[in-house]
Design an enzyme around this catalytic site. Structure first.
Site, PDB file in Angstrom:
ATOM      1  N   ASP A  49      24.274  29.115  46.441  1.00 50.04           N
ATOM      2  CA  ASP A  49      23.532  28.693  45.259  1.00 50.04           C
ATOM      3  C   ASP A  49      22.595  27.547  45.662  1.00 50.04           C
ATOM      4  O   ASP A  49      22.752  26.948  46.738  1.00 50.04           O
ATOM      5  CB  ASP A  49      24.530  28.256  44.180  1.00 50.04           C
ATOM      6  CG  ASP A  49      23.866  27.761  42.915  1.00 50.04           C
ATOM      7  OD1 ASP A  49      22.837  28.353  42.520  1.00 50.04           O
ATOM      8  OD2 ASP A  49      24.371  26.790  42.323  1.00 50.04           O
ATOM      9  N   ASP A  56      20.716  24.800  43.099  1.00 46.65           N
ATOM     10  CA  ASP A  56      20.897  23.560  42.338  1.00 46.65           C
ATOM     11  C   ASP A  56      22.379  23.191  42.249  1.00 46.65           C
ATOM     12  O   ASP A  56      23.215  23.997  41.832  1.00 46.65           O
ATOM     13  CB  ASP A  56      20.329  23.716  40.920  1.00 46.65           C
ATOM     14  CG  ASP A  56      18.826  23.875  40.923  1.00 46.65           C
ATOM     15  OD1 ASP A  56      18.127  22.862  40.999  1.00 46.65           O
ATOM     16  OD2 ASP A  56      18.354  25.025  40.857  1.00 46.65           O
ATOM     17  N   ASP A  78      28.229  26.184  42.237  1.00 45.86           N
ATOM     18  CA  ASP A  78      28.781  25.095  41.421  1.00 45.86           C
ATOM     19  C   ASP A  78      28.830  25.396  39.932  1.00 45.86           C
ATOM     20  O   ASP A  78      29.239  24.541  39.145  1.00 45.86           O
ATOM     21  CB  ASP A  78      27.927  23.839  41.617  1.00 45.86           C
ATOM     22  CG  ASP A  78      26.598  23.925  40.879  1.00 45.86           C
ATOM     23  OD1 ASP A  78      25.906  24.958  41.033  1.00 45.86           O
ATOM     24  OD2 ASP A  78      26.260  22.988  40.136  1.00 45.86           O
TER      25      ASP A  78
END
Length: 271
Positions: free
Chosen positions: A33, A35, A215
């Site tokens: 991922d 961000d 996240d």
């Protein structure tokens, strides 16, 4: 098969517990991922720049292993942030996939989806402009309605506005991310399906060990996907995230630990 989830902070720490190394017959494949995983979460999404050390690690990692960035960002924004041509990019939650040096482009979205997303984004943007801190980000095949700078008391109003607009756009569905509402085409597609597609396209199903690091709630589909492929899933969490229960196997605390974890897969001659 019964799915099990655990609080992120109860998971074993990946830096000390993950010792796997690939082999010629079962290479590692990295799915990352952006961000909150490679780049820290910031108030202004346009300022989510990739740290130089992480870019260097990614460049070396991609020279040794197949490496993909899987993000809700648009393809153009993602490539402008990362600035590496040796990676696979699965942008807009996997609706727009591009291979190294512009190879193997796969766009799932056709027809009315994009015009509907544009129209819904325009309506929502106008309806929330009076709410301090709320704003809309166009990610082409997806739309992000950010509330990370908002008063918590305003979030139900933002969600109600989104729901009211989407009542007129049945082709679009709403998902919840980390301090953001995500609007996507109402299709059976997500980050997990993007992982599946890349592994199938590269003929690596059952012939690699995939590692996914993310996240957000939107990464949970990918965590489940890598479990299906007998891989390793790692959540980035510090206790302040919006994921209370996760399908991930291991924990990293922040993007600096992600960079350190990835760096551990490099050899001295790579650097």
């Amino acid at each position: 098969m019964l799915e099990t989830r655990r609080p992120p902070l109860e998971l074993p720490h990946a830096l000390s517990q993950v010792k796997i190394r690939g082999t010629p017959h079962m290479p590692l494949v990295f799915f990352l991922d952006y961000d909150g995983t490679l780049s820290p979460i910031v108030n202004d999404p346009d300022s989510a720049f990739l740290p130089d050390a992480t870019r260097s690690t990614l460049a070396h990692l991609a020279n040794r292993y197949t490496t993909a960035i899987v993000s809700g960002r648009s393809l153009n924004k993602l490539r402008n942030f990362v600035k590496l041509e040796s990676l696979y990019y699965a942008a807009s939650h996997g609706f727009d996939i591009l291979g190294p040096d512009g190879q193997k482009r796969h766009q799932l979205v056709e027809g009315q989806f994009v015009p509907d997303l544009k129209s819904a984004a325009h309506e929502i943007s106008g309806a929330i402009e009076h709410i301090p801190g709320a704003f809309v980000e166009d990610n082409w095949f997806a739309v992000s309605v950010h509330h990370r700078r908002c008063d918590e008391r305003d979030i139900p109003q933002i969600e109600a506005i989104i729901d009211g607009v989407l009542n007129r756009f049945p082709s679009i569905r709403k998902c919840t991310g980390r301090r953001v509402f995500e609007l996507r085409p109402r299709l059976e597609w997500d980050k997990g399906k993007a992982v599946d597609w890349i592994l199938h396209a590269l003929e690596l199903e059952g012939a690699c060990v995939p590692i996914y690091i993310g996240d957000d709630r939107t990464d949970e589909d990918a965590f489940r996907a890598v479990k299906k492929h007998h891989g390793i899933s790692i959540i980035v969490a510090d206790g302040n995230e919006n994921v209370s229960q996760t399908h991930a196997d291991y924990l990293l605390r922040d993007p600096s630990e992600v960079e350190a974890f990835l760096d551990g897969f490099l050899e001295p001659q790579d650097i």
